[in-house]
Write a protein that holds these residues in place. Structure first.
Motif, short mmCIF file in Angstrom:
data_model
loop_
_atom_site.label_atom_id
_atom_site.label_comp_id
_atom_site.label_asym_id
_atom_site.label_seq_id
_atom_site.Cartn_x
_atom_site.Cartn_y
_atom_site.Cartn_z
N ILE A 57 -56.38 16.55 -56.91
CA ILE A 57 -56.84 17.95 -56.90
C ILE A 57 -57.89 18.12 -57.98
O ILE A 57 -57.65 17.81 -59.14
N ALA A 104 -53.53 29.84 -57.71
CA ALA A 104 -54.75 30.44 -58.27
C ALA A 104 -54.47 31.88 -58.70
O ALA A 104 -54.89 32.31 -59.79
N ASN A 113 -59.89 21.15 -57.92
CA ASN A 113 -60.07 22.59 -58.06
C ASN A 113 -58.86 23.25 -57.39
O ASN A 113 -58.63 23.03 -56.20
N ARG A 141 -51.80 26.58 -52.91
CA ARG A 141 -53.01 26.69 -53.74
C ARG A 141 -53.43 28.14 -53.99
O ARG A 141 -53.79 28.49 -55.10
N THR A 142 -53.36 28.99 -52.97
CA THR A 142 -53.75 30.39 -53.13
C THR A 142 -52.81 31.08 -54.11
O THR A 142 -53.25 31.83 -54.99
N ALA A 169 -58.03 26.38 -56.47
CA ALA A 169 -58.26 27.32 -55.37
C ALA A 169 -58.76 26.64 -54.11
O ALA A 169 -58.49 27.11 -53.00
N ALA A 170 -59.49 25.54 -54.25
CA ALA A 170 -60.06 24.85 -53.09
C ALA A 170 -59.33 23.56 -52.76
O ALA A 170 -59.85 22.72 -52.03
N ALA A 171 -58.13 23.40 -53.27
CA ALA A 171 -57.37 22.16 -53.05
C ALA A 171 -57.04 21.97 -51.58
O ALA A 171 -56.91 22.93 -50.82
N ASP A 172 -56.88 20.73 -51.21
CA ASP A 172 -56.46 20.37 -49.84
C ASP A 172 -55.08 20.97 -49.62
O ASP A 172 -54.15 20.72 -50.39
N PRO A 205 -59.54 28.72 -61.62
CA PRO A 205 -60.51 29.70 -61.10
C PRO A 205 -61.28 30.42 -62.20
O PRO A 205 -60.75 30.65 -63.30
#
Length: 153
Positions: free
Chosen positions: A71, A89, A73, A85-86, A75-78, A22
């Motif tokens: 993956i 990040a 990114n 993911r949150t 923060a925007a991972a599946d 991020p």
């Protein structure tokens, strides 16, 4: 408000990352880690950039593993690939922000020094070491390691 009682002017400046981890925010750093108001914006941005580079280097192997898993990114991972993911990040930001604060606390003595207003908590080596430990704990969490590593010799 900073340690000194002076109001802190929050600076809305983004520190761009590599696209995988991020981006960082000087204002978020200032709010979350109560930095002295005496720091110049350039010093804060420099501290964040240095800490970001160090943490990115520490996490290079983990990044490679996650890229191999698809993956691109954090923060925007599946959520099916990286359900936490949150958390990851947020933990990444903690690693960078704590490391940056440890670095910046060392700088405080050169920013503002008045004998009658010396504040040991802002300048002590123990405080710096504590923030480096927080940063390293966050890095180890992202790496999937616990707080302690033991090896059989």
């Amino acid at each position: 408000m900073s340690f000194s009682g002076k109001p802190t002017n929050l600076v809305e400046q983004a520190i761009e990352n590599d696209g995988f981890w991020p981006d960082l925010s000087v204002a978020e750093f200032q709010k979350g880690y109560r930095l002295p108001a005496e720091y110049l914006v350039e010093l804060l941005a420099d501290g964040l950039a240095i800490a970001m580079g160090e943490v990115n280097s520490d996490l290079a192997k983990r990044k490679t593993q996650w890229i191999a898993a698809g993956i691109t990114n954090v923060a925007a991972a599946d959520p099916l690939v990286l359900p936490e993911r949150t958390h990851m990040a947020a933990t990444y930001k903690r690693a960078v922000y704590c490391r940056a604060k440890a670095y910046l606390l060392q700088q405080f003595a050169t920013v503002n020094r008045r004998a009658e207003a010396a504040n040991v908590a802002k300048e002590s080596p123990e405080t710096r070491e504590q923030f480096l430990a927080f940063s390293q704990q966050a890095v180890r969490s992202i790496q999937g390691r616990g707080r302690i590593t033991a090896a059989l010799l």
